[in-house]
Scaffold this active site. Structure first.
Site, PDB file in Angstrom:
ATOM      1  N   SER A 143       0.639  -1.276  -0.156  1.00 56.58           N
ATOM      2  CA  SER A 143       0.073  -0.129   0.067  1.00 56.58           C
ATOM      3  C   SER A 143       0.828   1.311  -0.070  1.00 56.58           C
ATOM      4  O   SER A 143       0.395   2.268  -0.598  1.00 56.58           O
ATOM      5  CB  SER A 143      -0.813   0.138   0.996  1.00 56.58           C
ATOM      6  OG  SER A 143      -0.310  -0.195   2.254  1.00 56.58           O
ATOM      7  N   GLU A 194      11.032  -9.305  -4.465  1.00 61.95           N
ATOM      8  CA  GLU A 194      11.406  -7.999  -3.650  1.00 61.95           C
ATOM      9  C   GLU A 194      12.869  -8.195  -3.436  1.00 61.95           C
ATOM     10  O   GLU A 194      13.819  -7.283  -3.527  1.00 61.95           O
ATOM     11  CB  GLU A 194      10.690  -7.868  -2.506  1.00 61.95           C
ATOM     12  CG  GLU A 194       9.387  -7.303  -2.815  1.00 61.95           C
ATOM     13  CD  GLU A 194       8.416  -7.130  -1.462  1.00 61.95           C
ATOM     14  OE1 GLU A 194       7.341  -6.394  -1.713  1.00 61.95           O
ATOM     15  OE2 GLU A 194       8.724  -7.670  -0.539  1.00 61.95           O
TER      16      GLU A 194
HETATM   17  C1  5RP Z   1       4.941  -6.877   0.251  1.00 62.73           C
HETATM   18  C2  5RP Z   1       6.059  -6.288   1.154  1.00 62.73           C
HETATM   19  C3  5RP Z   1       5.572  -4.770   1.510  1.00 62.73           C
HETATM   20  O1  5RP Z   1       6.549  -4.018   1.390  1.00 62.73           O
HETATM   21  C4  5RP Z   1       5.074  -4.793   3.170  1.00 62.73           C
HETATM   22  O2  5RP Z   1       4.137  -5.748   3.205  1.00 62.73           O
HETATM   23  C5  5RP Z   1       4.424  -3.416   3.527  1.00 62.73           C
HETATM   24  O3  5RP Z   1       3.207  -3.209   3.139  1.00 62.73           O
HETATM   25  P1  5RP Z   1       2.455  -2.036   3.443  1.00 62.73           P
HETATM   26  O4  5RP Z   1       3.255  -0.772   2.508  1.00 62.73           O
HETATM   27  O5  5RP Z   1       1.063  -2.342   2.729  1.00 62.73           O
HETATM   28  O6  5RP Z   1       2.338  -1.577   4.793  1.00 62.73           O
HETATM   29  O7  5RP Z   1       6.897  -6.690   1.915  1.00 62.73           O
HETATM   30  O8  5RP Z   1       5.734  -8.112   0.002  1.00 62.73           O
END
Ligand code: 5RP
Length: 219
Positions: A30, A103
């Site tokens: 997000s 990632e």
């Molecule tokens: C996805 C991730 C995101 O970076 C992590 O979940 C953070 O998400 P958000 O910005 O929605 O809090 O690792 O795999």
């Protein structure tokens, strides 16, 4: 101020790291979605983006930002991504959105990793957020038993298949005092594709959206 407002703040601040004519690695989640929205305003200044997930690729395309393949792009000057938890050494737990493998690859291929997050993500010790681990489906039970031996409580993520066709085990009850050591140890379990601990390749800069503005922490 809501956590979404703080995420937006961090995302906007990351634009300051975008130089002209570069290819940017773009994470998932997000907070990153706010970054993509901001990036779309200056898309004429960049060559394109390498996404860390199918979801991010879709969003980039919707914003008419060229989506490029990592193999063709080569080393990237900048990677922007969020985190589920981050400590003062800029080591992170990631993978809440299930995109941890790509990632980790895009982060590894990037010169500078700028992490964007709201203030709730900064912690003293990693591990309250369950640690996501991507596993090959046939190894699910074996990896689960190995994690139990190490004091973790693995829970299979319901109805979830990663972009790579694998499963996610979310591991509860880990107090991660030595992130580097644990990352290496868990990576060594047969059947583990990726551990959502980013200690070997931490972020270089954290842009933390807070109620008072942006707090910048350098690694
Ligand atoms: C996805 C991730 C995101 O970076 C992590 O979940 C953070 O998400 P958000 O910005 O929605 O809090 O690792 O795999």
């Amino acid at each position: 101020m809501s956590s979404d407002d703080m995420k937006k703040r961090a995302a906007e601040a990351a634009l300051g790291y975008v130089e002209d004519d570069i290819i940017i690695g773009v994470g998932t989640g997000s907070t990153v979605n706010y970054f993509i929205d901001a990036l779309s305003r200056i898309k004429h200044r960049i060559e394109g983006a390498v996404p860390s997930s199918e979801a991010t690729a879709q969003r980039l395309r919707a914003c008419k930002i060229p989506v490029l393949d990592l193999n063709a792009a080569g080393p990237l000057p900048l990677y922007v991504d969020g985190a589920d938890e981050i400590n003062c050494y800029l080591q992170m737990i990631k993978g809440g959105g299930g995109a941890l493998t790509r990632e980790k690859i895009v982060a590894a291929a990037s010169e500078r990793f700028v992490c964007i997050a709201d203030q709730s993500k900064l912690v003293d010790v990693l591990g309250v957020f369950p640690l996501p681990i991507e596993v090959i489906p046939m190894a699910r039970s074996y990896v689960g038993r190995e994690l139990l031996k190490r004091g973790g409580q693995p829970v299979l993520r319901d109805n979830f298949i990663t972009d790579n066709g694998n499963l996610i085990l979310d591991v509860y009850n880990l107090v991660i005092m030595e992130p580097l050591k644990l990352e290496a140890e868990l990576n060594n379990i047969a059947g583990v594709v990726t551990v959502g601990l980013f200690a070997q390749r931490p972020a270089d800069v954290l842009l933390l959206g807070t109620v008072d503005g942006i707090r910048t922490i350098q690694g």
